[in-house]
Structure formats: C-alpha cells, structure tokens
Design a protein around this motif. Structure first.
Motif, PDB file in Angstrom:
ATOM      1  N   PHE A  66       0.794  -1.191   0.012  1.00  0.00           N
ATOM      2  CA  PHE A  66       0.008  -0.113   0.096  1.00  0.00           C
ATOM      3  C   PHE A  66       0.807   1.099   0.108  1.00  0.00           C
ATOM      4  O   PHE A  66       2.013   1.155   0.281  1.00  0.00           O
TER       5      PHE A  66
ATOM      6  N   ASN B  51      -4.401  12.985  -5.017  1.00  0.00           N
ATOM      7  CA  ASN B  51      -5.669  12.695  -5.382  1.00  0.00           C
ATOM      8  C   ASN B  51      -5.726  11.908  -6.842  1.00  0.00           C
ATOM      9  O   ASN B  51      -6.722  11.237  -6.999  1.00  0.00           O
ATOM     10  N   THR B  52      -4.658  11.908  -7.259  1.00  0.00           N
ATOM     11  CA  THR B  52      -4.327  11.064  -8.534  1.00  0.00           C
ATOM     12  C   THR B  52      -3.921   9.685  -8.291  1.00  0.00           C
ATOM     13  O   THR B  52      -3.989   8.857  -9.053  1.00  0.00           O
ATOM     14  N   LEU B  53      -3.748   9.385  -6.966  1.00  0.00           N
ATOM     15  CA  LEU B  53      -3.154   8.176  -6.700  1.00  0.00           C
ATOM     16  C   LEU B  53      -4.188   7.474  -5.758  1.00  0.00           C
ATOM     17  O   LEU B  53      -5.114   7.997  -5.086  1.00  0.00           O
ATOM     18  N   ASP B  54      -3.808   6.197  -5.620  1.00  0.00           N
ATOM     19  CA  ASP B  54      -4.784   5.266  -4.575  1.00  0.00           C
ATOM     20  C   ASP B  54      -3.721   5.261  -3.162  1.00  0.00           C
ATOM     21  O   ASP B  54      -2.745   4.555  -3.294  1.00  0.00           O
TER      22      ASP B  54
ATOM     23  N   ASP C   2      -3.522   4.923   1.088  1.00  0.00           N
ATOM     24  CA  ASP C   2      -4.146   4.718   2.371  1.00  0.00           C
ATOM     25  C   ASP C   2      -4.618   5.868   3.115  1.00  0.00           C
ATOM     26  O   ASP C   2      -5.584   5.954   3.642  1.00  0.00           O
TER      27      ASP C   2
ATOM     28  N   ARG D 207      -8.996  13.666  -0.983  1.00  0.00           N
ATOM     29  CA  ARG D 207     -10.159  12.547  -1.123  1.00  0.00           C
ATOM     30  C   ARG D 207      -9.517  11.342  -0.140  1.00  0.00           C
ATOM     31  O   ARG D 207     -10.218  10.159  -0.242  1.00  0.00           O
ATOM     32  N   HIS D 208      -8.613  11.498   0.270  1.00  0.00           N
ATOM     33  CA  HIS D 208      -8.003  10.388   1.038  1.00  0.00           C
ATOM     34  C   HIS D 208      -8.231  10.655   2.710  1.00  0.00           C
ATOM     35  O   HIS D 208      -8.346  11.819   2.924  1.00  0.00           O
TER      36      HIS D 208
END
Length: 297
Positions: free
Chosen positions: A30, A66-69, A71, A98-99
């Motif tokens: 992650f 915000n462009t990444l995944d 945790d 957004r995370h």
C-alpha cells in the motif's frame, strides 16, 4: 469537512485474530502520502521561510495525491506557523483531499492563544493528541512530542508546571522549541508496540520531532524514546519533520526518516511512501530525496 476514519485513541486494536479477508489485505502493498512543516502564516517571508506560499504548495501536493491510490496522507506537524486563523487558510486543502488525513502536532501548531491550546487537536479532527490506527498489517502510532514542552499547555496548568520542572532538572540546555514525551505516553507506546509484536503486525511511528541521529531538533528525551522503540522489534520506521533540512539515520535496524520542510523552499517537499513486504520505498518530490529502506526482521 470530511471526518477521518478515527474516533478514539486506538482503533482496531482489540487483539482479536485477523479474519481471512483481513489477512489477505495485510499481504498487499500500500501507499501513503507524507508532508512535513507546511507552516502557513499570513506574514511576510523571513529569509527562506515563504509563509504565504504555503497554502498553494499544500494544495498542489493534495492535487497530486488525489491522482493516486493512497491509504492516507500524514502531515508531520507545524501545519501552521502561528495564529488560530491560520488553520482556516489551510482548510480548503484539508477539504480537497479524497484520502483520510492523519495529523501529528508540532510546536508551531500551539502558537495560539492559551484558551485555544486545548482545542488544537480537535481543530484538525484528531481523536486525541496521540493515537494509533491500523491498516494492511501495520499499526501506525501518531505521537505527541509536545507532551512535555514550554509552549504546548496554557499558563498555570499542571502540565506546563511539570514540563518546566523536567526541562530545568532533567533536560537543562535543551531548546525550548523542542519537546518531550511524558511517562504516560511512553507506557502507551510500549504497550502498543508489544501488542503489535504479539499479533504479528509491523509498526511505524509518526512524530513531529526526530530521535536519531543526534541533532538540536531532537526530542528532549530522544535517547530514552530510542531505547524503548529499538527494543520493540515490531517497530520498523520513525518518520518525522521539525528539522526543515531533513535527515536520515539507522540505529539497531530502526530507520529514522526526517522529511524536509515544505515551507522553506522555492519548489516544494513531500513524498509518496510504498509499504512493501520487506522494504519501504520513498519517492520524493521537490527537494525531498528518494529512499529505499529494508525492514528489519
């Protein structure tokens, strides 16, 4: 604003066995985002400290995150330089992510009026001044290095009186812009890391202040904290800010990573950290360098 996925000092730490689905999740790599010392204030630049540019640099980092995944994204203290209203100027970037945010408190975060000092953690939607959370087979300890300090408690409080006495008696000459970790928190760290080891979890510690290598920015009781953490084999990495120049050291297999400050640079400074099975990979942006850290067993 969106509330983080935290509502008490330690969550998901019940000691119950991981479910099959949780065990599968724990085996997956992650990523997180990490920033130190954004340190906004509505004041003119002072040398390399570019205060009014801070919100723009923070928002640019958030837009990239915000462009990444991810945790979560951690800010490692000194979100503001001074003044309660400075938190409001940072709010758009908080809301835009957004995370989940994970905040750690720095010395400048307490540069507010005495009647606001007890409200700082809540202003950043933190469950407490220190806390832990779990994800993907890791437990993260977000520590309060201002626990013992000359600035983190209001005048006349027992906490300030204790801090001043210990500073005078145990840590004479230590800078009054540093802080320390008190006995209650030390016991909590020890117990949390012991529990992590018993349950087969890895542990990372977030703090505003460094502990290693020796440096004027280190916690007052850095040696005591280091001894505690290194003997707990679950602990793999200590990640901090405070020293804007950045730093790195390794002691007894514990990686101590000091991120460079976002405030005092024409460009920026932040990182994306990949948590792999046997190593961490830090990708730096702006003046933050890359690192690859093999995890101790």
């Amino acid at each position: 604003m969106a509330r983080p996925l935290l509502d008490r000092r330690t969550f998901l730490a019940s000691g119950l066995a991981l479910s099959a689905s949780s065990a599968l999740a724990a085996s997956r790599p992650f990523r997180i985002g990490a920033i130190a010392d954004c340190q906004y204030a509505d004041q003119d630049d002072n040398g390399a400290r570019m205060y009014r540019r801070a919100p723009g640099k923070l928002r640019a980092a958030v837009d990239y995150f915000n462009t990444l995944d991810l945790d979560h994204v951690v800010h490692l203290g000194d979100f503001i330089d001074k003044g309660w209203a400075s938190f409001d100027a940072q709010q758009p970037a908080i809301d835009a992510l957004r995370h989940p945010w994970r905040f750690v408190l720095g010395n400048h975060d307490f540069a507010v009026d005495d009647d606001k000092k007890a409200l700082v953690a809540a202003r950043l939607d933190m469950p407490a001044r220190y806390y832990s959370f779990e994800t993907h087979g890791w437990v993260f300890l977000a520590l309060d290095g201002n626990d013992l300090s000359e600035y983190g408690w209001p005048a006349g409080s027992p906490q300030l009186a204790l801090s001043q006495r210990l500073h005078r008696e145990r840590f004479p000459g230590a800078p009054d812009w540093d802080g320390g970790i008190g006995e209650t928190q030390l016991k909590w760290i020890d117990a949390t890391l012991t529990d992590a080891g018993r349950r087969g979890l890895k542990a990372a510690l977030y703090c505003h202040f460094p502990i290693f290598p020796a440096n004027p920015h280190n916690l007052w009781n850095a040696a005591e904290v280091t001894d505690l953490v290194v003997r707990q084999r679950a602990a793999k990495v200590w990640i901090n800010g405070h020293n804007h120049d950045g730093n790195y050291g390794e002691t007894a297999g514990l990686h101590c990573v000091n991120l460079k400050g976002m405030l005092d640079t024409e460009e920026t400074a932040y990182a994306v950290v990949d948590f792999e099975a046997d190593h961490l990979r830090m990708t730096g942006f702006g003046r933050q360098p890359n690192l690859r850290l093999k995890l101790r067993r």
